[in-house]
Enzyme design. Structure first.
Site, mmCIF file in Angstrom:
data_model
loop_
_atom_site.group_PDB
_atom_site.id
_atom_site.type_symbol
_atom_site.label_atom_id
_atom_site.label_comp_id
_atom_site.label_asym_id
_atom_site.label_seq_id
_atom_site.Cartn_x
_atom_site.Cartn_y
_atom_site.Cartn_z
ATOM 1 N N ASP A 112 34.410 19.709 37.530
ATOM 2 C CA ASP A 112 33.553 18.690 36.927
ATOM 3 C C ASP A 112 32.273 19.364 36.471
ATOM 4 O O ASP A 112 31.780 20.285 37.123
ATOM 5 C CB ASP A 112 33.262 17.548 37.906
ATOM 6 C CG ASP A 112 32.561 18.003 39.169
ATOM 7 O OD1 ASP A 112 31.308 17.989 39.192
ATOM 8 O OD2 ASP A 112 33.252 18.362 40.145
ATOM 9 N N ASP A 125 30.497 7.658 39.452
ATOM 10 C CA ASP A 125 29.901 8.548 40.444
ATOM 11 C C ASP A 125 28.823 7.756 41.181
ATOM 12 O O ASP A 125 27.731 7.528 40.667
ATOM 13 C CB ASP A 125 29.302 9.757 39.723
ATOM 14 C CG ASP A 125 28.635 10.758 40.660
ATOM 15 O OD1 ASP A 125 28.558 10.483 41.869
ATOM 16 O OD2 ASP A 125 28.179 11.802 40.166
ATOM 17 N N GLU A 169 26.792 7.742 44.667
ATOM 18 C CA GLU A 169 26.511 8.641 45.779
ATOM 19 C C GLU A 169 25.026 8.645 46.101
ATOM 20 O O GLU A 169 24.278 7.781 45.665
ATOM 21 C CB GLU A 169 26.985 10.052 45.422
ATOM 22 C CG GLU A 169 26.338 10.587 44.140
ATOM 23 C CD GLU A 169 26.582 12.073 43.923
ATOM 24 O OE1 GLU A 169 26.132 12.866 44.777
ATOM 25 O OE2 GLU A 169 27.222 12.434 42.905
#
Length: 279
Positions: free
Chosen positions: A77, A166, A168
């Site tokens: 990534d 994403d 987090e």
């Protein structure tokens, strides 16, 4: 005998001392991270930006997990901090898929997106895009629409993976973005429902078990439809968040070759193709 003088603190001086003490407390308190701590500017967050800071690197590894190559597929990534990526080198090393950061919040677009997204495709990789969530700046629906409008869509070409949320550790402030668990779950659902409505695909979720437990109350509502991308820099993925019986992707290091973030797909190559093709 020396003469000891006592200095009277003025109100402005006292206020300054208190502010300095509070600032120090925020910086060193567990769970607090700032953009400066992470070494990034606003908009430049990336997958795993806070994983090592919050969870460490127990048995950190730079080599793929010791499993049969028939059972996993190596991937990477990337985001803007990688700049122009040497995709040919990655391809020749055995990397067969890539995810590229497209957007963050509702205003940031990765300036290297075209080179990274198209470059990975051009060398033969299956690729997809991801969005770095900022639940404290707008609704989940707003961010899903921004993502789809700026590179995060899906096409049935057999080479494009579904988008990834994403979600987090917050690199700019409070770990859970100032939301309680119920509000965070609602925000994620808002993003996911909007992404599905726009693309016809269920987006994957990138997170860590620690963050998910802390910030969603270990909610189990998303495992039935949304593939899990677990981040853990160790010898195995560890315990998974509630709702998922297995992981689809595993980010196992941030110190891999060519680009730091390396991952494995949990399955053979034909299953990765099936995920891209929605079959």
């Amino acid at each position: 005998m020396p003469v000891i003088t006592r200095r009277r603190l003025t109100l402005p001086a006292l206020v300054g001392m208190v502010c300095a003490a509070l600032t120090t407390l925020l910086i060193v308190s567990p769970g607090f991270a700032s953009a400066d701590d992470a070494g990034i500017e606003p908009g430049e967050a990336y997958m795993g930006v806070g994983v090592a800071q919050h969870e460490g690197r127990a048995e950190s590894r730079a080599e793929p997990p010791d499993v049969s190559p028939l059972q996993t597929v190596e991937g990477v990534d990337v985001a803007s901090h990688q700049g122009d990526v040497d995709w040919a080198t990655l391809w020749s090393s055995g990397v067969q898929w890539a995810y590229v950061k497209a957007t963050e919040g509702v205003s940031y677009e990765n300036p290297y997106f075209a080179q990274q997204y198209n470059g990975s495709y051009d060398v033969g990789m299956i690729r997809g895009a991801y969005h770095f969530a900022l639940p404290d700046v707008s609704s989940g629906a707003d961010q899903a629409n921004f993502f789809v409008d700026n590179g995060g869509g899906w096409s049935a070409d057999g080479k494009t993976l579904p988008g990834v949320l994403d979600i987090e550790y917050n690199p700019y402030g409070d770990t859970c973005y100032g939301l309680d668990a119920a509000s965070m779950v609602s925000w994620i659902a808002d993003f996911m429902n909007t992404y599905y409505a726009r693309t016809g695909r269920y987006a994957a979720i990138y997170t860590t078990t620690d963050w998910w437990t802390t910030c969603t109350g270990n909610n189990g509502d998303f495992g039935a439809n949304h593939p899990l991308w677990i981040a853990r820099y160790a010898s195995d993925p560890g315990a998974l968040p509630a709702g998922w019986g297995f992981h689809t992707f595993w980010q196992y290091t941030s110190t891999g070759p060519t680009v730091g973030d390396h991952n494995v797909f949990n399955g053979a190559y034909d299953r990765l193709q099936a995920l891209a093709s929605n079959v």
